[in-house]
Design an enzyme around this catalytic site. Sequence first.
Site, PDB file in Angstrom:
ATOM      1  N   PRO A 274      36.228  27.767  50.316  1.00 33.98           N
ATOM      2  CA  PRO A 274      35.761  28.655  49.242  1.00 33.98           C
ATOM      3  C   PRO A 274      36.221  30.088  49.471  1.00 33.98           C
ATOM      4  CG  PRO A 274      34.011  28.310  50.816  1.00 33.98           C
ATOM      5  CD  PRO A 274      35.161  27.438  51.265  1.00 33.98           C
ATOM      6  N   ARG A 316      43.223  42.304  38.361  1.00 30.49           N
ATOM      7  CA  ARG A 316      42.806  41.135  37.582  1.00 30.49           C
ATOM      8  C   ARG A 316      42.768  41.364  36.071  1.00 30.49           C
ATOM      9  NH1 ARG A 316      38.626  38.800  37.795  1.00 30.49           N
ATOM     10  NH2 ARG A 316      39.400  36.681  37.756  1.00 30.49           N
ATOM     11  N   TYR A 320      45.378  38.800  34.454  1.00 31.42           N
ATOM     12  CA  TYR A 320      44.806  37.599  33.814  1.00 31.42           C
ATOM     13  C   TYR A 320      44.039  37.916  32.532  1.00 31.42           C
ATOM     14  CZ  TYR A 320      45.037  36.120  38.783  1.00 31.42           C
ATOM     15  OH  TYR A 320      45.401  35.873  40.071  1.00 31.42           O
ATOM     16  N   CYS A 346      51.196  54.612  34.693  1.00 30.26           N
ATOM     17  CA  CYS A 346      52.057  54.680  33.517  1.00 30.26           C
ATOM     18  C   CYS A 346      52.446  53.296  33.016  1.00 30.26           C
ATOM     19  CB  CYS A 346      53.301  55.503  33.832  1.00 30.26           C
ATOM     20  SG  CYS A 346      52.860  57.148  34.378  1.00 30.26           S
ATOM     21  N   GLU A 347      51.460  52.566  32.582  1.00 33.45           N
ATOM     22  CA  GLU A 347      51.656  51.246  31.978  1.00 33.45           C
ATOM     23  C   GLU A 347      50.538  51.080  30.963  1.00 33.45           C
ATOM     24  OE1 GLU A 347      53.720  48.560  33.034  1.00 33.45           O
ATOM     25  OE2 GLU A 347      54.455  49.322  34.947  1.00 33.45           O
ATOM     26  N   TYR A 375      39.791  38.793  45.329  1.00 32.35           N
ATOM     27  CA  TYR A 375      41.044  39.082  44.640  1.00 32.35           C
ATOM     28  C   TYR A 375      41.018  40.502  44.069  1.00 32.35           C
ATOM     29  CZ  TYR A 375      41.159  34.103  45.347  1.00 32.35           C
ATOM     30  OH  TYR A 375      41.092  32.874  45.932  1.00 32.35           O
TER      31      TYR A 375
HETATM   32  C1  LIG Z   1      43.232  30.327  46.795  1.00 36.62           C
HETATM   33  C2  LIG Z   1      42.934  29.131  47.585  1.00 36.62           C
HETATM   34  C3  LIG Z   1      41.613  28.810  47.919  1.00 36.62           C
HETATM   35  C4  LIG Z   1      40.425  29.613  47.464  1.00 36.62           C
HETATM   36  O1  LIG Z   1      40.189  29.507  46.096  1.00 36.62           O
HETATM   37  P1  LIG Z   1      38.861  30.120  45.463  1.00 36.62           P
HETATM   38  O2  LIG Z   1      39.000  29.832  44.029  1.00 36.62           O
HETATM   39  O3  LIG Z   1      38.864  31.579  45.765  1.00 36.62           O
HETATM   40  O4  LIG Z   1      37.707  29.431  46.082  1.00 36.62           O
HETATM   41  C5  LIG Z   1      41.396  27.700  48.712  1.00 36.62           C
HETATM   42  N1  LIG Z   1      42.432  26.921  49.145  1.00 36.62           N
HETATM   43  C6  LIG Z   1      43.707  27.214  48.847  1.00 36.62           C
HETATM   44  C7  LIG Z   1      44.786  26.347  49.355  1.00 36.62           C
HETATM   45  C8  LIG Z   1      44.006  28.313  48.054  1.00 36.62           C
HETATM   46  O5  LIG Z   1      45.279  28.577  47.741  1.00 36.62           O
END
Ligand SMILES: *Cc1c(COP(=O)(O)O)cnc(C)c1O
Length: 421
Positions: A274, A316, A320, A346-347, A375
């Site tokens: 996680p 983010r 996204y 400047c974007e 992130y």
């Molecule tokens: C990014 C990633 C995670 C973590 O994902 P979450 O959505 O932040 O829990 C776990 N394993 C791998 C291989 C990843 O690339």
Amino acid sequence: MHHFQYKNNELFCEDVPVAEIATSVGTPFYLYSEATLTRHFEAFDRGFDGTDHVTCFAVKACSNIAILNLFASLGGGADIVSGGELFRALKGGVPAERIIYSGVGKTEAELSQGLDAGILMFNVESPLELDRLQKVALDQGKTAPVAFRVNPDVDPQTHAYISTGLAKNKFGISVEEALLEYVRARDMEGIDVRGVSCHIGSQLTQIDPFIEALRKLKQFVDRLEEEGISIDYLDLGGGVGITYEDEQPPHPHDYARAIKEELGDMNCTLVLEPGRVIAGNAGILVTQVQYTKVNTGGEKDKHFVIVDAAMNDLTRPSLYGAYHEIIPVTRGDGETQMVDIVGPICETGDFMARDRSLPVVQQDDLLAIMSSGAYGFTMASNYNSRPRAAEVLVRGDKFHVIRTRENFNDLIRGESLLETD
Ligand SMILES: *Cc1c(COP(=O)(O)O)cnc(C)c1O
């Protein structure tokens, strides 16, 4: 539940007024609550009580060594995707035997670094990577512990950029190909087949895709048994989502219960990776209003709040179109206004929020950009030659700068003028 709450209209992180930290360290800065990080880690980890498991925090979500150290002290490990993250995990005191190495493009140097450290397992994502890992292992006179990252072709129903478990995504190898690779790896000198892994995506708000992936993995493990290959570790990746706006992701306990139920009496150690679900709502980005302005001349007057945090600090929203709740650090009378909250870069893509109803703010006011713990800082850059923000961790009634703000010399570190002759 997190520990960013108002007391008498002042935003606190645990027992510290956010404004007080801003006065001391300046803005913008990332602010994490240790109690929230701990609570989220334990809530997740305890869900798997009664099942052999190791919770390997995904370092790419939030990689400050003080935070990795906190999870290590709670019994956690690390899921890494680069040599730099391995370096961080070890500096943060994560025991090597609780480190999992994922990623499609591991270099020879990185594989070697992982072997040197003695990590728990490499999640191999292609036949060529297996060959390279074997070569490195034989050169070092070692045996490399291996799992293959299987791509179960499950739709995680999340943002296309963070969906990883579909056949069309670059990650992992298909079930059919994986079978051949396991048989090949079984007979390879220098390779020890230890597990099976998958990670189908991030910010999942439903349990079903996880269960579908697990079901496919279980069938696959049965097939491996028939080939005389037994598996000690089953790595289910990360991906549990959080609430940014009005999403209703599964509670970690329900996620864990569903996994355990589907797992049945399967005899192996679970690995969980996680990231977001632990760190996401345990951190905020604090920024200060520089200017407010109204652009007229269009169909409608457009109100802008220009802050000192930008897409280089928190990418983010730009990357996204992600939603982050934005709240004032000092709460006023409740009058609101429709605004775009933008940074100085400047974007046109440099925004924190668009067409957002925000309490009316003035120059020098502080704002908190919520749910920025995952992130956030890890995706920060120096674009527009902006020093990266400070990171601060609150423990109870004290705050600690766990990463100082970069200065201008940091910006040009390693650069040099050409010598003239
Ligand atoms: C990014 C990633 C995670 C973590 O994902 P979450 O959505 O932040 O829990 C776990 N394993 C791998 C291989 C990843 O690339």
